[in-house]
Design a protein around this motif. Sequence first.
Motif, PDB file in Angstrom:
ATOM      1  N   SER A   1     -22.652  -5.064  14.261  1.00 15.45           N
ATOM      2  CA  SER A   1     -23.001  -3.843  14.999  1.00 15.45           C
ATOM      3  C   SER A   1     -23.574  -2.777  14.072  1.00 15.45           C
ATOM      4  N   ILE A   2     -24.327  -1.860  14.668  1.00 15.77           N
ATOM      5  CA  ILE A   2     -24.813  -0.664  13.981  1.00 15.77           C
ATOM      6  C   ILE A   2     -24.028   0.518  14.526  1.00 15.77           C
ATOM      7  N   TYR A   3     -23.644   1.441  13.653  1.00 18.62           N
ATOM      8  CA  TYR A   3     -22.984   2.662  14.105  1.00 18.62           C
ATOM      9  C   TYR A   3     -23.601   3.864  13.385  1.00 18.62           C
ATOM     10  N   THR A   4     -23.530   5.012  14.036  1.00 17.62           N
ATOM     11  CA  THR A   4     -24.091   6.242  13.489  1.00 17.62           C
ATOM     12  C   THR A   4     -23.054   7.359  13.594  1.00 17.62           C
ATOM     13  N   LYS A   5     -23.385   8.514  13.042  1.00 11.77           N
ATOM     14  CA  LYS A   5     -22.527   9.681  13.253  1.00 11.77           C
ATOM     15  C   LYS A   5     -22.554  10.012  14.742  1.00 11.77           C
ATOM     16  N   LYS A   6     -21.435  10.460  15.259  1.00 12.46           N
ATOM     17  CA  LYS A   6     -21.330  10.741  16.682  1.00 12.46           C
ATOM     18  C   LYS A   6     -22.259  11.894  17.069  1.00 12.46           C
ATOM     19  N   GLY A   7     -23.064  11.633  18.111  1.00 13.78           N
ATOM     20  CA  GLY A   7     -23.994  12.643  18.579  1.00 13.78           C
ATOM     21  C   GLY A   7     -25.238  12.780  17.733  1.00 13.78           C
ATOM     22  N   ALA A   8     -25.441  11.860  16.781  1.00  8.71           N
ATOM     23  CA  ALA A   8     -26.617  11.942  15.892  1.00  8.71           C
ATOM     24  C   ALA A   8     -27.154  10.549  15.627  1.00  8.71           C
ATOM     25  N   ASP A   9     -27.564   9.855  16.697  1.00  7.50           N
ATOM     26  CA  ASP A   9     -28.032   8.472  16.522  1.00  7.50           C
ATOM     27  C   ASP A   9     -29.465   8.375  16.026  1.00  7.50           C
ATOM     28  N   LYS A  10     -30.190   9.500  16.015  1.00  5.64           N
ATOM     29  CA  LYS A  10     -31.562   9.559  15.494  1.00  5.64           C
ATOM     30  C   LYS A  10     -32.478   8.503  16.124  1.00  5.64           C
ATOM     31  N   GLY A  11     -32.230   8.211  17.384  1.00  2.00           N
ATOM     32  CA  GLY A  11     -33.063   7.263  18.117  1.00  2.00           C
ATOM     33  C   GLY A  11     -32.806   5.806  17.776  1.00  2.00           C
ATOM     34  N   ILE A  12     -31.733   5.526  17.053  1.00  2.00           N
ATOM     35  CA  ILE A  12     -31.428   4.145  16.637  1.00  2.00           C
ATOM     36  C   ILE A  12     -30.690   3.420  17.754  1.00  2.00           C
ATOM     37  N   ARG A  13     -31.260   2.327  18.220  1.00  2.00           N
ATOM     38  CA  ARG A  13     -30.640   1.480  19.234  1.00  2.00           C
ATOM     39  C   ARG A  13     -30.623   0.004  18.800  1.00  2.00           C
ATOM     40  N   THR A  14     -31.639  -0.381  18.024  1.00  2.00           N
ATOM     41  CA  THR A  14     -31.771  -1.763  17.578  1.00  2.00           C
ATOM     42  C   THR A  14     -32.060  -1.787  16.085  1.00  2.00           C
ATOM     43  N   TRP A  15     -32.071  -2.980  15.510  1.00  2.00           N
ATOM     44  CA  TRP A  15     -32.374  -3.107  14.089  1.00  2.00           C
ATOM     45  C   TRP A  15     -33.798  -2.645  13.779  1.00  2.00           C
ATOM     46  N   ALA A  16     -34.716  -2.851  14.710  1.00  2.00           N
ATOM     47  CA  ALA A  16     -36.100  -2.418  14.490  1.00  2.00           C
ATOM     48  C   ALA A  16     -36.204  -0.905  14.375  1.00  2.00           C
ATOM     49  N   ASP A  17     -35.277  -0.189  14.968  1.00  2.00           N
ATOM     50  CA  ASP A  17     -35.290   1.277  14.905  1.00  2.00           C
ATOM     51  C   ASP A  17     -34.880   1.798  13.536  1.00  2.00           C
ATOM     52  N   LEU A  18     -34.415   0.922  12.650  1.00  2.00           N
ATOM     53  CA  LEU A  18     -33.984   1.350  11.318  1.00  2.00           C
ATOM     54  C   LEU A  18     -35.140   1.458  10.328  1.00  2.00           C
ATOM     55  N   CYS A  19     -36.324   1.024  10.714  1.00  2.00           N
ATOM     56  CA  CYS A  19     -37.485   1.133   9.822  1.00  2.00           C
ATOM     57  C   CYS A  19     -37.662   2.578   9.357  1.00  2.00           C
ATOM     58  N   GLY A  20     -37.798   2.771   8.044  1.00  2.00           N
ATOM     59  CA  GLY A  20     -37.996   4.100   7.492  1.00  2.00           C
ATOM     60  C   GLY A  20     -36.726   4.933   7.390  1.00  2.00           C
ATOM     61  N   LYS A  21     -35.576   4.340   7.706  1.00  2.00           N
ATOM     62  CA  LYS A  21     -34.312   5.077   7.668  1.00  2.00           C
ATOM     63  C   LYS A  21     -33.385   4.494   6.592  1.00  2.00           C
ATOM     64  N   LYS A  22     -32.270   5.189   6.373  1.00  2.00           N
ATOM     65  CA  LYS A  22     -31.319   4.757   5.353  1.00  2.00           C
ATOM     66  C   LYS A  22     -30.082   4.171   6.013  1.00  2.00           C
ATOM     67  N   LEU A  23     -29.661   2.981   5.532  1.00  2.00           N
ATOM     68  CA  LEU A  23     -28.530   2.257   6.092  1.00  2.00           C
ATOM     69  C   LEU A  23     -27.496   1.981   5.007  1.00  2.00           C
ATOM     70  N   VAL A  24     -26.212   2.180   5.327  1.00  2.00           N
ATOM     71  CA  VAL A  24     -25.139   1.848   4.390  1.00  2.00           C
ATOM     72  C   VAL A  24     -24.401   0.603   4.886  1.00  2.00           C
ATOM     73  N   VAL A  25     -24.070  -0.284   3.941  1.00  2.00           N
ATOM     74  CA  VAL A  25     -23.389  -1.546   4.259  1.00  2.00           C
ATOM     75  C   VAL A  25     -22.433  -1.897   3.132  1.00  2.00           C
ATOM     76  N   GLN A  26     -21.606  -2.920   3.382  1.00  2.00           N
ATOM     77  CA  GLN A  26     -20.795  -3.475   2.303  1.00  2.00           C
ATOM     78  C   GLN A  26     -21.579  -4.591   1.622  1.00  2.00           C
ATOM     79  N   ARG A  27     -21.524  -4.620   0.303  1.00  2.00           N
ATOM     80  CA  ARG A  27     -22.267  -5.594  -0.488  1.00  2.00           C
ATOM     81  C   ARG A  27     -21.807  -7.026  -0.193  1.00  2.00           C
ATOM     82  N   GLY A  28     -22.781  -7.945  -0.081  1.00  2.00           N
ATOM     83  CA  GLY A  28     -22.480  -9.356   0.084  1.00  2.00           C
ATOM     84  C   GLY A  28     -22.189  -9.780   1.509  1.00  2.00           C
ATOM     85  N   THR A  29     -22.336  -8.877   2.468  1.00  2.00           N
ATOM     86  CA  THR A  29     -22.015  -9.185   3.861  1.00  2.00           C
ATOM     87  C   THR A  29     -23.256  -9.623   4.636  1.00  2.00           C
TER      88      THR A  29
END
Length: 329
Positions: free
Chosen positions: A174-202
């Motif tokens: 799943s993708i999650y954002t700050k509450k009330g600040a999704d910045k138009g993100i609904r799918t993985w394609a919406d992450l283009c040009g944005k910054k994503l944080v994840v756990q390494r190796g996952t």
Amino acid sequence: MTASTTRCTTAAKPGTPRTSRIAAVAAIAVAGSMLLTACGDQTDKPVKTDQASGRPAIAAPLADRLPQAIRDKGEIKVGSDIAYAPVEFKDKDGKTVGIDPDLAEAMSKQLGVRLVFENGTFDTLITGLRAKRYDIAMSAMTDTKDRQQGIDSETKKKVGEGVDFVDYFHAGVSIYTKKGADKGIRTWADLCGKKLVVQRGTVSEDLAKAESARCVKAKKGKIAIEAFDTDQQAQTRLRAGGADAGSADFPVAAYTVKTSGGGNDFQVVGPQVEAAPYGIAVAKGNTQLRDAIKAAMDAVIANGDYKKILDKWGVAAGAVTEAKINGGS
């Protein structure tokens, strides 16, 4: 671990009326004359022992399925990244809790040995398994063909022998954002040009890298991926405004959204993707231990403990009806 024994004592139950207690005292007086004989009968009986170790035999239905070396030491060392709530994490008292520890405890009753969790960063667990620091790795690890074959998911080069998996749960990402600040993100394609944080190796990191390559090809700007040792570190970064979104396995994302800041910090956006099995990793060639783990998980599923544990943590949607070996793709 030794089989439990019955103590030769008698006591009135708390809350027993006084008249009942008087009667109980009389009964104890009569029974007292028989006490030494009864206890003598028990101690005179030979204790069943394991022929190889000479220790008391393990009273568990699947104990004889384990390798003798595991039975001798009385424990299975479990490599795990214990910072991935609700799958495995430390509670406020520092105790290791979660879905995996609960399942491990249920399996220990079938196998007659303890499953002892040892903390490690996620991307080093398989290496630790190969180095025999752990007997198994149980840490919300997705069963993939690459991991089975010892192939680096990014370079597609052989980096090790690979592992076998005993699959026991099903989950997507799943993708999650700050509450009330999704910045138009609904799918993985919406992450283009944005910054994503994840756990390494996952799997989340693998998906982000693949999606970023598609973004670049479509000239929409790459995904700026920031990977951390633990998912909690990624959450902290997003909470502080250092990224646009985070990604984690669905049970973890859902738990984070529910609990962080009393449910006011984050929100899940869009559907979960890439649903795949979680597997308990076992070194290649250690088929006896692998098969014993599978038998124990099947027993836990059959006796109802599995359902109770998943219901407790609110993840019943990921339940399976039987354990499978190397079911990932």
